[in-house]
Design an enzyme around this catalytic site. Structure first.
Site: not given
Length: 396
Positions: A144, A199
């Site tokens: 990723k 977040e």
């Protein structure tokens, strides 16, 4: 250590109304930070820690607190690149209030900014960047990587960040809202990092630690049935659940040596902002050593795969080679730590830097083998909408 959260928090000036507190913020005078635990407004600079080293910051806070006779707190931002300079200050005054909640729904809209927004890179080039990352995944160990793009705005007048911050609060006051004074790049022109992040990197309250990574996103719809369907599709998406698991697994590995009683849910849940659904996992634990502060924990976790990638070293190298800019404080972390080690640090997402008539807005997307360049471009476009709306500007 005292058992009450109120006793652990830095000095206040009796503020109880978060709306009044928000409306008293001004760029160049201090910083704003708010989230579900409450709001904080700082003014002035009492001291500057000698570095962002957590032990040095705590020593500075304890020295300032002893000298002044009142608790001290360090506030500011850490950059994406841990080797770059952080920006932390010990303010003269700290005011606190409760969470904003939905209290800004009646706030009046401000006049939109007129200007030109230039994408960096161009949209076709961003899709090529994603394709580059996918080719690297096929050829090597990269699982990723998060790739960002920006919009560079030149306005027809100096941009007023006060209505921008209020517009972000009005849009979704439940998010982590921040506005941090940064050292000016141009003499005499205030520079502000502001945003509305969904977040939480981590919080520490006494010995309690909470970490809430997000990874995997889907655009929301104005149609309730369609919106609900998009959320359910995201929760069922193998691609997005894989991306999310990479983030959680990495955080658990880095967090476990520093904490006890780590609670890891079996799978993610859904959370929503005004524009996006996200996959979310809330981790809870207790610090094994109370000398391990919120800042120690933040630096141990940062940068997480939510903003860098897996494996971290390979992802960081790919970002350096592919992205055509220095991220600065974007995908860094913003927040505070007090002398007891409590604190709250959030990811610097859905954010921009404002300096005079210049604005740079940021957005990124997590790339995994199942990603497609057009989809990742579309995701970043939705994420940019948060700050563009606060400016009153169209991307075009």
């Amino acid at each position: 250590m005292t058992s009450t959260s109120a006793a652990r928090r830095p000095s206040t000036e009796g503020a109880t109304d978060p709306v009044r507190l928000l409306r008293s913020w001004a760029p160049g005078a201090g910083s704003w930070f708010s989230g579900p635990r409450g709001a904080m407004l700082t003014r002035g600079v009492r001291a500057r820690p000698p570095s962002a080293d957590p032990d040095a910051v705590l020593a500075c806070l304890r020295e300032v607190g002893t000298r002044s006779g009142s608790p001290a707190v360090a506030v500011g931002a850490l950059p994406y690149d841990a080797t770059a300079s952080a920006h932390l200050v010990v303010p003269e005054h700290v005011e606190r209030a409760g969470a904003l909640g939905a209290v800004l729904t009646a706030e009046q809209a401000h006049a939109p900014v007129t200007g030109v927004a230039r994408p960096v890179p161009e949209t076709a080039r961003y899709e090529a960047m994603v394709a580059d990352a996918l080719a690297r995944m096929e050829a090597g160990p990269l699982e990723k990587v998060v790739l960002a793009r920006t919009l560079e705005v030149i306005a027809d007048r100096p941009v007023d960040t006060v209505p921008m911050l209020r517009a972000l609060a009005r849009r979704d006051p439940r998010l982590y809202l921040f506005a941090v004074d940064l050292p000016p790049a141009r003499t005499g022109t205030p520079r502000t990092l502001l945003g509305a992040s969904p977040e939480l990197l981590l919080s520490r309250d006494g010995d309690r630690v909470t970490v809430n990574p997000l990874a995997g996103s889907a655009a929301r719809s104005t149609d309730p049935a369609e919106d609900r369907g998009r959320g359910e599709a995201l929760l069922a998406s193998a691609k997005d659940r894989h991306e999310h698991a990479l983030v959680v697994d990495d955080i658990v590995e880095r967090l476990r040596p520093l904490v006890d009683d780590l609670e890891v849910p079996d799978g993610p849940s859904l959370v929503a902002t005004a524009t996006l659904w996200h996959l979310s996992t809330t981790l809870r634990a207790r610090v094994a050593d109370t000398e391990v502060s919120a800042l120690h924990l933040a630096q141990a976790l940062h940068p997480t795969p939510a903003v860098c990638g897996v494996p971290r070293a390979d992802a960081a190298a790919a970002i350096d080679e592919i992205e055509p800019f220095d991220r600065g404080f974007y995908t860094g972390t913003v927040g505070w730590t007090d002398a007891r080690g409590d604190g709250e640090w959030v990811m610097a997402l859905r954010c921009g830097e404002v300096e005079g008539d210049r604005v740079r807005l940021w957005a990124g997307a997590g790339i995994v083998p199942a990603s497609s360049p057009p989809d990742e471009l579309a995701e970043t476009t939705v994420k940019l909408r948060t700050l563009l709306d606060a400016l009153g500007l169209d991307e075009g």
